[in-house]
Design a protein around this motif. Structure first.
Motif, PDB file in Angstrom:
ATOM      1  N   VAL A   1      23.428  -1.120  15.284  1.00  0.00           N
ATOM      2  CA  VAL A   1      24.426  -1.821  14.464  1.00  0.00           C
ATOM      3  C   VAL A   1      24.968  -0.874  13.396  1.00  0.00           C
ATOM      4  O   VAL A   1      24.201  -0.272  12.639  1.00  0.00           O
ATOM      5  CB  VAL A   1      23.811  -3.076  13.813  1.00  0.00           C
ATOM      6  N   LEU A   2      26.290  -0.764  13.343  1.00  0.00           N
ATOM      7  CA  LEU A   2      26.948   0.051  12.323  1.00  0.00           C
ATOM      8  C   LEU A   2      27.247  -0.770  11.071  1.00  0.00           C
ATOM      9  O   LEU A   2      27.249  -0.251   9.959  1.00  0.00           O
ATOM     10  CB  LEU A   2      28.247   0.636  12.873  1.00  0.00           C
ATOM     11  N   GLY A   3      27.528  -2.052  11.266  1.00  0.00           N
ATOM     12  CA  GLY A   3      27.851  -2.935  10.147  1.00  0.00           C
ATOM     13  C   GLY A   3      28.055  -4.348  10.659  1.00  0.00           C
ATOM     14  O   GLY A   3      27.948  -4.619  11.860  1.00  0.00           O
ATOM     15  N   THR A   4      28.345  -5.245   9.745  1.00  0.00           N
ATOM     16  CA  THR A   4      28.524  -6.649  10.129  1.00  0.00           C
ATOM     17  C   THR A   4      29.833  -7.199   9.568  1.00  0.00           C
ATOM     18  O   THR A   4      30.355  -6.713   8.559  1.00  0.00           O
ATOM     19  CB  THR A   4      27.362  -7.527   9.633  1.00  0.00           C
ATOM     20  N   VAL A   5      30.332  -8.215  10.243  1.00  0.00           N
ATOM     21  CA  VAL A   5      31.522  -8.950   9.824  1.00  0.00           C
ATOM     22  C   VAL A   5      31.180 -10.427   9.903  1.00  0.00           C
ATOM     23  O   VAL A   5      30.658 -10.889  10.920  1.00  0.00           O
ATOM     24  CB  VAL A   5      32.725  -8.633  10.752  1.00  0.00           C
ATOM     25  N   ARG A   6      31.435 -11.179   8.852  1.00  0.00           N
ATOM     26  CA  ARG A   6      31.178 -12.614   8.900  1.00  0.00           C
ATOM     27  C   ARG A   6      32.306 -13.296   9.659  1.00  0.00           C
ATOM     28  O   ARG A   6      33.468 -13.237   9.279  1.00  0.00           O
ATOM     29  CB  ARG A   6      31.083 -13.187   7.477  1.00  0.00           C
ATOM     30  N   GLU A   7      31.939 -13.951  10.763  1.00  0.00           N
ATOM     31  CA  GLU A   7      32.930 -14.649  11.580  1.00  0.00           C
ATOM     32  C   GLU A   7      32.401 -16.047  11.892  1.00  0.00           C
ATOM     33  O   GLU A   7      31.428 -16.207  12.632  1.00  0.00           O
ATOM     34  CB  GLU A   7      33.193 -13.898  12.883  1.00  0.00           C
TER      35      GLU A   7
ATOM     36  N   LYS B   1      30.845  -4.795   6.395  1.00  0.00           N
ATOM     37  CA  LYS B   1      29.733  -4.373   5.544  1.00  0.00           C
ATOM     38  C   LYS B   1      28.864  -3.386   6.322  1.00  0.00           C
ATOM     39  O   LYS B   1      28.179  -3.777   7.267  1.00  0.00           O
ATOM     40  CB  LYS B   1      28.895  -5.573   5.107  1.00  0.00           C
ATOM     41  N   PRO B   2      28.896  -2.088   5.942  1.00  0.00           N
ATOM     42  CA  PRO B   2      28.123  -1.095   6.697  1.00  0.00           C
ATOM     43  C   PRO B   2      26.613  -1.272   6.477  1.00  0.00           C
ATOM     44  O   PRO B   2      26.182  -1.694   5.408  1.00  0.00           O
ATOM     45  CB  PRO B   2      28.605   0.230   6.123  1.00  0.00           C
ATOM     46  N   VAL B   3      25.840  -0.946   7.515  1.00  0.00           N
ATOM     47  CA  VAL B   3      24.374  -0.993   7.400  1.00  0.00           C
ATOM     48  C   VAL B   3      23.763   0.377   7.694  1.00  0.00           C
ATOM     49  O   VAL B   3      22.551   0.544   7.650  1.00  0.00           O
ATOM     50  CB  VAL B   3      23.767  -2.052   8.336  1.00  0.00           C
ATOM     51  N   VAL B   4      24.610   1.368   8.007  1.00  0.00           N
ATOM     52  CA  VAL B   4      24.144   2.748   8.183  1.00  0.00           C
ATOM     53  C   VAL B   4      24.867   3.622   7.167  1.00  0.00           C
ATOM     54  O   VAL B   4      25.845   3.200   6.544  1.00  0.00           O
ATOM     55  CB  VAL B   4      24.417   3.265   9.616  1.00  0.00           C
ATOM     56  N   LYS B   5      24.389   4.839   7.031  1.00  0.00           N
ATOM     57  CA  LYS B   5      25.026   5.762   6.083  1.00  0.00           C
ATOM     58  C   LYS B   5      25.285   7.099   6.759  1.00  0.00           C
ATOM     59  O   LYS B   5      24.767   7.378   7.846  1.00  0.00           O
ATOM     60  CB  LYS B   5      24.162   5.931   4.841  1.00  0.00           C
ATOM     61  N   LYS B   6      26.071   7.902   6.119  1.00  0.00           N
ATOM     62  CA  LYS B   6      26.414   9.221   6.647  1.00  0.00           C
ATOM     63  C   LYS B   6      25.151  10.045   6.858  1.00  0.00           C
ATOM     64  O   LYS B   6      24.276  10.090   5.989  1.00  0.00           O
ATOM     65  CB  LYS B   6      27.354   9.923   5.665  1.00  0.00           C
ATOM     66  N   GLY B   7      25.031  10.654   8.028  1.00  0.00           N
ATOM     67  CA  GLY B   7      23.852  11.452   8.356  1.00  0.00           C
ATOM     68  C   GLY B   7      22.830  10.745   9.206  1.00  0.00           C
ATOM     69  O   GLY B   7      21.944  11.393   9.778  1.00  0.00           O
ATOM     70  N   ASP B   8      22.936   9.412   9.323  1.00  0.00           N
ATOM     71  CA  ASP B   8      22.003   8.657  10.172  1.00  0.00           C
ATOM     72  C   ASP B   8      22.244   8.978  11.652  1.00  0.00           C
ATOM     73  O   ASP B   8      23.357   9.338  12.050  1.00  0.00           O
ATOM     74  CB  ASP B   8      22.175   7.151   9.966  1.00  0.00           C
ATOM     75  N   THR B   9      21.183   8.832  12.431  1.00  0.00           N
ATOM     76  CA  THR B   9      21.288   8.990  13.887  1.00  0.00           C
ATOM     77  C   THR B   9      21.298   7.610  14.531  1.00  0.00           C
ATOM     78  O   THR B   9      20.454   6.766  14.220  1.00  0.00           O
ATOM     79  CB  THR B   9      20.114   9.817  14.438  1.00  0.00           C
TER      80      THR B   9
END
Length: 593
Positions: free
Chosen positions: A139-145, A125-133
């Protein structure tokens, strides 16, 4: 384009140490592949054109002239989804997958298998978008583990970048690219995992003061010799003193998000028992198996000696990785003595000048490099999050001698020291932590924490209880010689109170449904109640009340049994026990008046 390295060849072999020549450009700590079976090794010394290699697998059957291949990389850990719930060897290879390739429990050498499963898909699940610095640690995204949200972060040393591509929410393997970053016109493809050299501490923003108790639910630890989140502790003790059970209790009950357990050079039967029992432990936080938030590293005594050293650093690297997610981690190493013995053997193979007991002169530096990677820190990235790694290392001194080098050097670098006592263990006093030989440097910094979480001045209660135990210890020696009846009434009361604290507070049954864990509030109320007996009984000596009558009070037995009372019923039972005590003491005064 992948760099191609020239191959050297084996010059001669000395146990797990291999000497190879013609390895032009070889670097210390570089991983090499030795022999026709390409056994994993690490360069520890370079002498001209000859590289000295410690091989992490059995070297039987190797012969001079076989090839040695450079990889150009240091020994590294794979960090990403799939670590939790895994059982790995000292090099980070999943034992289940290794056994499957080997075709049975007798593992052959030369097996190559990655730490993380390559075919398993994870929901990203991404938490950033294209164009972000973004920058290191973001954190780029999360994975439930399991029980945690596994954060997929920008690896350290990446730098400040712009997100040019980010994967949409969906299922991906760890080998698929989930983000493309751009820095100074150069593109960087990121997957859900990355590698990190295990001998180099992972960076962080700032190291913080350790001011938060790592609650273990073990009264003798939390109250008398506490460890904090981000703290360090050593657990020395001979065979049968309860090191393993103590570490299991801490792993199960510690107020931590992730547990990393390193079995370093332990006996095969003990490690087998751990691998059978650990998966059955239920996490009290979630009601699910504890293994779901744990990483186990199994490196038994019959495995190659060099891999013991690697297992310690592999474990601390995993712990730092979860710390960087803003999680609190406990790493338990059982035992660092076996690790030190591995250093001693390798040092002798290299013909280095030995220090005390044959250990290498750099033993203190190695011990320090391990414990100094603990800490409570502000993590990298724009998250303002705090993570911690607490390290608890078991020490197995020969014959239980706490004056041997590993124990003594460890004492210099840890903040808490839980000295297990064989005499206490033989008397069935568990945890067998000797209150006269143990210490904690974290006590004074936890006064506010205890007040906030228990409502009591726990530091004063601890000081009073420790004073009673220490004074009673000296009196016990006298009583063994002249008999307890020869002591003064006041001294006999002191011995009675010390026994009450030992039996009613310090002794804790790890296998009892209620007593296995004790909350901060219950600890404070229980200790206060036990000390209250001494405070109220002492003035009765002036009235002429004999100590023999105090010893027979039924309320004392009730005070001893308070620790077995469930939390919900504790306050009511405590109130009734104290009322009974007061009534009995008043009756004794009336009898002598």
């Amino acid at each position: 384009m992948e760099e191609v390295f020239a191959k050297g060849e084996i010059l001669h072999i000395r146990g797990p140490v291999v000497f190879a020549e013609n390895l032009k450009g070889a670097k210390i700590r570089e991983v090499v592949l030795v022999g026709e079976e390409r056994l994993i090794g690490e360069i520890v010394k370079v002498e001209g054109d000859v590289a000295v290699i410690q091989v992490y697998e059995p070297t039987g059957g190797l012969k001079p002239g076989e090839p040695v291949e450079r990889t150009g990389e240091p020994l590294s850990a794979e960090l990403g989804p799939g670590l939790l719930g895994s059982v790995l060897d000292g090099l980070g290879r999943p034992l289940e997958a290794v056994a499957e390739i080997a075709g049975g429990p007798f593992i052959t050498r030369g097996i190559k298998v990655p730490t993380l499963p390559r075919d398993k898909k994870w929901t990203f699940k991404p938490v950033v978008k294209k164009g972000d610095t973004v920058e290191d640690g973001d954190v780029l995204g999360t994975v439930r583990e399991g029980a945690i949200d596994h954060k997929i972060m920008v690896p350290p040393r990446t730098g400040r970048c712009k997100v040019t591509e980010i994967a949409s929410e969906g299922d991906y393997t760890v080998e698929e690219v989930i983000a493309t970053l751009e820095r100074a016109g150069r593109k960087v493809d990121l997957k859900m995992y990355h590698k990190w050299p295990v001998r180099y501490p992972r960076p962080f923003k700032e190291k913080l003061e350790p001011v938060e108790l790592l609650l273990t639910g073990q009264r003798v630890i939390d109250t008398f010799f506490p460890i904090v989140k981000g703290g360090t502790s050593a657990v020395p003790g001979g065979f049968g003193t309860g090191k393993t059970v103590t570490l299991h209790q801490i792993s199960k009950w510690a107020d931590a998000d992730v547990v990393v357990y390193v079995g370093c050079g332990e006996r095969g039967n003990e490690m087998t028992d751990l691998l059978h029992t650990f998966p059955k432990l239920i996490d009290p936080k979630t009601g699910r198996p504890l293994l779901e938030r744990s990483v186990l590293i199994a490196n038994t005594s019959n495995m190659p000696v060099p891999a013991r050293e690697a297992s310690i650093f592999m474990g601390i690297t995993y712990a730092e990785y979860f710390r960087d997610m803003g999680l609190h981690v406990v790493l338990t190493a059982d035992s660092t003595s076996r690790w030190a013995e591995a250093l001693r053997e390798l040092s002798s193979r290299l013909e280095e000048i030995p220090s005390e007991k044959g250990y290498p002169a750099y033993l203190p530096d190695y011990i320090a490099s391990f414990y100094e990677r603990a800490g409570r820190v502000k993590v990298l990235g724009n998250r303002n999050e705090i993570g911690s790694v607490a390290i608890i290392g078991a020490v197995s001194p020969s014959g239980g001698d706490l004056n041997e080098p590993v124990t003594q050097h460890t004492m210099r670098y840890v903040g808490a020291f839980w000295a297990l006592d064989k005499d206490l263990a033989f008397r069935r006093h568990f945890p067998s932590i000797n209150w006269l030989r143990s210490f904690s440097k974290y006590v004074s910094g936890l006064e506010e924490w205890w007040m906030r979480n228990s409502g009591e001045d726990m530091l004063s209660l601890r000081t009073e209880a420790m004073d009673i135990l220490q004074r009673a210890s000296g009196l016990e020696e006298v009583a063994r010689v002249v008999g307890e009846a020869a002591l003064s009434e006041e001294n006999r009361l002191l011995l009675l109170e010390a026994e009450l604290i030992r039996e009613g507070y310090l002794v804790q049954n790890a296998y009892h449904e209620v007593d296995t864990f004790c909350s901060p509030k219950k600890q404070a109320k229980l200790l206060k109640a036990l000390i209250q007996f001494y405070r109220e009984a002492r003035p009765l000596l002036d009235y002429g009340v004999p100590i023999s009558k105090m010893q027979r009070l039924s309320s004392l037995g009730r005070l001893r049994r308070l620790k077995f009372v469930p939390e919900k019923e504790f306050d009511k039972e405590l109130e009734e026990a104290l009322k009974e005590l007061k009534d009995e003491l008043n009756r004794l005064v009336a009898e002598v008046s």
